[in-house]
Design a protein around this motif. Structure first.
Motif, mmCIF file in Angstrom:
data_model
loop_
_atom_site.group_PDB
_atom_site.id
_atom_site.type_symbol
_atom_site.label_atom_id
_atom_site.label_comp_id
_atom_site.label_asym_id
_atom_site.label_seq_id
_atom_site.Cartn_x
_atom_site.Cartn_y
_atom_site.Cartn_z
ATOM 1 N N GLN A 119 0.676 -14.606 -13.636
ATOM 2 C CA GLN A 119 1.776 -13.070 -13.497
ATOM 3 C C GLN A 119 1.144 -12.457 -13.472
ATOM 4 O O GLN A 119 2.440 -11.341 -12.855
ATOM 5 C CB GLN A 119 2.746 -13.963 -14.041
ATOM 6 N N LEU A 120 0.497 -12.481 -14.004
ATOM 7 C CA LEU A 120 -0.597 -10.404 -13.616
ATOM 8 C C LEU A 120 -1.277 -10.330 -12.279
ATOM 9 O O LEU A 120 -1.700 -9.312 -12.304
ATOM 10 C CB LEU A 120 -0.896 -10.295 -15.174
ATOM 11 N N LEU A 121 -1.405 -11.379 -11.764
ATOM 12 C CA LEU A 121 -2.690 -11.183 -10.814
ATOM 13 C C LEU A 121 -1.688 -10.380 -9.203
ATOM 14 O O LEU A 121 -2.701 -9.514 -8.874
ATOM 15 C CB LEU A 121 -2.861 -12.718 -10.353
ATOM 16 N N PRO A 122 -0.701 -10.515 -8.834
ATOM 17 C CA PRO A 122 -0.592 -9.132 -8.063
ATOM 18 C C PRO A 122 -0.229 -8.216 -8.161
ATOM 19 O O PRO A 122 -0.965 -7.443 -6.937
ATOM 20 C CB PRO A 122 1.030 -9.668 -7.866
ATOM 21 N N GLY A 123 -0.073 -7.484 -9.557
ATOM 22 C CA GLY A 123 -0.325 -6.417 -9.738
ATOM 23 C C GLY A 123 -1.410 -5.983 -10.151
ATOM 24 O O GLY A 123 -1.649 -4.583 -9.664
ATOM 25 N N ALA A 124 -2.510 -6.900 -10.065
ATOM 26 C CA ALA A 124 -3.873 -6.699 -10.531
ATOM 27 C C ALA A 124 -4.622 -6.221 -8.745
ATOM 28 O O ALA A 124 -5.229 -4.822 -9.152
ATOM 29 C CB ALA A 124 -4.932 -7.274 -11.187
ATOM 30 N N VAL A 125 -3.904 -7.230 -8.015
ATOM 31 C CA VAL A 125 -4.510 -6.857 -6.583
ATOM 32 C C VAL A 125 -4.334 -5.774 -6.524
ATOM 33 O O VAL A 125 -4.829 -5.765 -4.743
ATOM 34 C CB VAL A 125 -4.006 -8.077 -5.788
ATOM 35 N N CYS A 126 -2.952 -5.964 -6.496
ATOM 36 C CA CYS A 126 -2.061 -4.503 -5.622
ATOM 37 C C CYS A 126 -2.681 -2.863 -6.315
ATOM 38 O O CYS A 126 -3.409 -2.292 -5.756
ATOM 39 C CB CYS A 126 -1.032 -4.469 -5.960
ATOM 40 N N GLY A 127 -3.190 -2.877 -7.614
ATOM 41 C CA GLY A 127 -3.727 -2.063 -7.927
ATOM 42 C C GLY A 127 -4.827 -1.347 -7.832
ATOM 43 O O GLY A 127 -5.519 -0.212 -6.810
ATOM 44 N N ALA A 128 -5.677 -2.793 -7.112
ATOM 45 C CA ALA A 128 -7.292 -2.546 -6.595
ATOM 46 C C ALA A 128 -7.156 -2.351 -5.244
ATOM 47 O O ALA A 128 -7.974 -1.423 -4.759
ATOM 48 C CB ALA A 128 -8.303 -4.002 -6.824
ATOM 49 N N THR A 129 -6.149 -2.911 -4.429
ATOM 50 C CA THR A 129 -6.017 -2.546 -2.959
ATOM 51 C C THR A 129 -5.847 -1.018 -3.064
ATOM 52 O O THR A 129 -6.178 0.079 -2.097
ATOM 53 C CB THR A 129 -4.954 -3.130 -1.887
ATOM 54 N N VAL A 130 -4.840 -0.555 -3.441
ATOM 55 C CA VAL A 130 -4.335 1.179 -3.647
ATOM 56 C C VAL A 130 -5.364 1.623 -4.602
ATOM 57 O O VAL A 130 -6.270 2.805 -3.515
ATOM 58 C CB VAL A 130 -2.982 1.290 -4.704
ATOM 59 N N ALA A 131 -6.220 1.897 -5.078
ATOM 60 C CA ALA A 131 -7.785 2.358 -5.623
ATOM 61 C C ALA A 131 -8.939 2.012 -4.332
ATOM 62 O O ALA A 131 -9.682 3.007 -4.468
ATOM 63 C CB ALA A 131 -8.734 1.360 -6.837
ATOM 64 N N ALA A 132 -9.274 0.808 -3.619
ATOM 65 C CA ALA A 132 -9.578 0.882 -2.809
ATOM 66 C C ALA A 132 -9.899 1.655 -1.389
ATOM 67 O O ALA A 132 -10.732 2.468 -0.967
ATOM 68 C CB ALA A 132 -10.081 -0.353 -2.087
ATOM 69 N N LEU A 133 -8.478 1.717 -1.297
ATOM 70 C CA LEU A 133 -7.994 2.462 0.009
ATOM 71 C C LEU A 133 -8.119 3.982 -0.481
ATOM 72 O O LEU A 133 -8.444 5.046 0.459
ATOM 73 C CB LEU A 133 -6.118 2.864 -0.168
ATOM 74 N N ALA A 134 -8.155 4.545 -1.859
ATOM 75 C CA ALA A 134 -8.234 6.084 -2.120
ATOM 76 C C ALA A 134 -9.706 5.862 -2.030
ATOM 77 O O ALA A 134 -10.136 7.123 -2.012
ATOM 78 C CB ALA A 134 -7.865 6.150 -3.850
ATOM 79 N N SER A 135 -10.911 4.656 -2.644
ATOM 80 C CA SER A 135 -11.700 5.325 -2.541
ATOM 81 C C SER A 135 -12.729 5.650 -1.282
ATOM 82 O O SER A 135 -13.520 6.343 -1.181
ATOM 83 C CB SER A 135 -12.624 4.099 -3.241
ATOM 84 N N VAL A 136 -11.252 4.710 0.064
ATOM 85 C CA VAL A 136 -12.484 5.083 1.212
ATOM 86 C C VAL A 136 -11.958 6.298 1.942
ATOM 87 O O VAL A 136 -13.079 6.920 2.103
ATOM 88 C CB VAL A 136 -11.666 4.182 2.092
ATOM 89 N N GLY A 137 -10.729 7.382 1.489
ATOM 90 C CA GLY A 137 -10.379 8.103 1.355
ATOM 91 C C GLY A 137 -10.212 9.121 2.879
ATOM 92 O O GLY A 137 -10.318 7.279 3.883
ATOM 93 N N GLN A 138 -10.235 10.266 3.353
ATOM 94 C CA GLN A 138 -9.997 10.092 4.686
ATOM 95 C C GLN A 138 -10.996 10.649 5.259
ATOM 96 O O GLN A 138 -10.984 10.283 6.941
ATOM 97 C CB GLN A 138 -9.644 11.833 5.025
ATOM 98 N N ALA A 139 -12.645 9.862 4.502
ATOM 99 C CA ALA A 139 -13.467 10.619 5.791
ATOM 100 C C ALA A 139 -13.411 9.540 6.309
ATOM 101 O O ALA A 139 -14.363 9.186 7.765
ATOM 102 C CB ALA A 139 -15.060 10.220 4.520
ATOM 103 N N ALA A 140 -13.361 7.882 5.643
ATOM 104 C CA ALA A 140 -13.343 6.977 6.784
ATOM 105 C C ALA A 140 -12.742 6.856 7.716
ATOM 106 O O ALA A 140 -10.903 7.629 7.689
ATOM 107 C CB ALA A 140 -13.482 5.583 6.290
ATOM 108 N N SER A 225 4.802 -5.590 -7.737
ATOM 109 C CA SER A 225 4.090 -6.053 -7.848
ATOM 110 C C SER A 225 3.711 -6.702 -9.600
ATOM 111 O O SER A 225 3.457 -7.905 -9.929
ATOM 112 C CB SER A 225 2.418 -5.835 -7.225
ATOM 113 N N PHE A 226 3.895 -5.197 -10.273
ATOM 114 C CA PHE A 226 3.461 -5.798 -11.820
ATOM 115 C C PHE A 226 4.917 -6.263 -11.949
ATOM 116 O O PHE A 226 5.134 -6.924 -13.324
ATOM 117 C CB PHE A 226 3.254 -4.509 -12.086
ATOM 118 N N ALA A 227 5.688 -5.992 -11.230
ATOM 119 C CA ALA A 227 7.206 -6.913 -12.325
ATOM 120 C C ALA A 227 7.486 -8.670 -12.226
ATOM 121 O O ALA A 227 8.609 -9.174 -12.462
ATOM 122 C CB ALA A 227 8.485 -6.333 -11.026
ATOM 123 N N VAL A 228 6.510 -8.921 -11.539
ATOM 124 C CA VAL A 228 6.223 -10.265 -11.445
ATOM 125 C C VAL A 228 6.031 -10.472 -13.029
ATOM 126 O O VAL A 228 6.972 -12.106 -13.189
ATOM 127 C CB VAL A 228 5.085 -11.598 -10.360
#
Length: 402
Positions: A119-140, A225-228
């Motif tokens: 049940q925590l997996l969707p929240g973890a995946v969403c958080g990881a996606t947000v972190a990945a987008l932030a790490s990519v940044g506007q440079a990419a 996502s974490f509300a699951v």
């Protein structure tokens, strides 16, 4: 003819042939009206249900699913469905394979740590996606950000699918409603993340081409996502106490009186947990205002009630509620676009009147709130029957008759 000694007269002896037969004496009696055993016909009609039931409660749930009510049970000389089910359970022999998955009964367990992790997996995946987008940044380039976002959406979809296919959120029946519900969930969730900005640009006369990279509502996505996890906890709580209420009730009216407060309490508990998640995510990622929080909370409650109905055997009603919310959101976008055609400018007036006080988030807030209230009213009737809390009746559940 002389009397024997002693002055007594002895009746003439009769032979066995002179005596009337037992069958003749029985035939001479007036026949009783109606069948001598009215339950026997019901036993033959529901033989499979009774033979494979693990207890009388499952038979009561199955009878109710087939339209048998307390009024119907009175015709079989029983005060209610429960007492009728007890007689059927006592009289019908158990089948050899009667030990089917009955031990599982929904709501008896959550799967321990593994279940909570799913049940925590969707929240973890969403958080990881947000972190990945932030790490990519506007440079990419936009292509890289799009690829990362698309991969995150796919993984999040798989995580949610895995979470709702196990534990308290696992649906009992998979009918036509289950197949279409996924489409409406994708639409309403997608609108919650991107719809407000799109509607704002449409009302302003846009979007301009080439269209810029869409900016998602990150706080809403993370909170939903974490509300699951709290959704699974509230569903488990409702299922366990609903099962206890079924065991303790001696009639359908008593069961309904026990179950209605449970549904309201479970919905209120989930709403409180969701609002806390929305406020926390808004503090971290930025909030879109009170209207955005209200819209996301209404969507979360709608998804929770829809899944609760699907879990307890009402997938068609769940899909109908989701479809109504999606239709209202799509209608708002269609009215704004149609107003650009010559002579159709007045079509945008209702949308502008709705969004003027609170912004574009008012559209999903109204749509999801109306749909959630409809499902809640339906659930107060449908989820109060025995068939909604049985270990696993033979077919899809039906709401109790009037």
């Amino acid at each position: 003819m002389t009397a024997p000694e002693g002055g007594t007269t002895r009746a003439p002896e009769t032979t066995g042939e002179d005596r009337p037969a037992t069958g003749e004496r029985t035939a001479a009696r007036p026949a009783r009206r109606g069948p001598a055993d009215p339950v026997r016909a019901l036993m033959h009609r529901h033989q499979k249900l009774c033979a494979h039931a693990v207890d009388a409660l499952e038979i009561a749930a199955g009878l109710e699913a087939h339209g048998v009510t307390d009024r119907t049970a009175a015709r079989f000389r029983h005060r209610d469905v429960f007492s009728l089910a007890e007689e059927l359970y006592a009289r019908v022999p158990r089948a050899e394979q009667g030990t089917r998955e009955a031990g599982g009964g929904r709501g008896r367990g959550w799967g321990g740590r593994c279940g909570a992790a799913l049940q925590l997996l969707p929240g973890a995946v969403c958080g990881a996606t947000v972190a990945a987008l932030a790490s990519v940044g506007q440079a990419a380039g936009p292509a890289s950000r799009t690829a990362v976002g698309a991969a995150g959406v796919v993984l999040l979809t798989l995580a949610v699918r895995l979470a709702v296919r196990s534990g308290p959120l696992r649906a009992r029946h998979h009918g036509a409603g289950s197949r279409t519900a996924g489409l409406w969930i994708c639409w309403t969730a997608g609108y919650a993340v991107f719809g407000d900005r799109l509607l704002a640009e449409l009302l302003a006369g846009g979007p301009d081409l080439p269209y810029a990279h869409p900016r998602p509502a990150v706080a809403t996505a993370v909170a939903l996502s974490f509300a699951v996890l709290p959704a699974a906890g509230c569903a488990h709580w409702f299922a366990v106490r609903g099962r206890r209420g079924l065991a303790a009730s001696r009639g359908l009216g008593e069961l309904a009186a026990r179950t209605r407060p449970l549904l309201l309490a479970a919905t209120a508990l989930f709403l409180g947990a969701l609002v806390a998640l929305l406020l926390g995510a808004g503090a971290v990622f930025g909030s879109g205002g009170a209207a955005a929080v209200a819209a996301a909370a209404a969507l979360g409650v709608l998804l929770f009630l829809a899944r609760l109905l699907a879990v307890h055997g009402f997938p068609e009603a769940a899909a109908a509620g989701l479809a109504s919310a999606a239709a209202l959101e799509a209608l708002a976008l269609a009215l704004v676009l149609s107003a650009r055609l010559p002579g159709l400018a007045p079509l945008v007036v209702p949308v502008e009147a709705l969004t003027a006080p609170a912004g574009p988030a008012a559209v999903p807030a109204v749509a999801c709130t109306a749909a959630a209230l409809g499902l809640l009213v339906y659930g107060l009737r449908a989820l109060t029957g025995a068939c909604a809390h049985s270990p696993g009746p033979a077919g899809p559940a039906r709401p109790p008759g009037p």
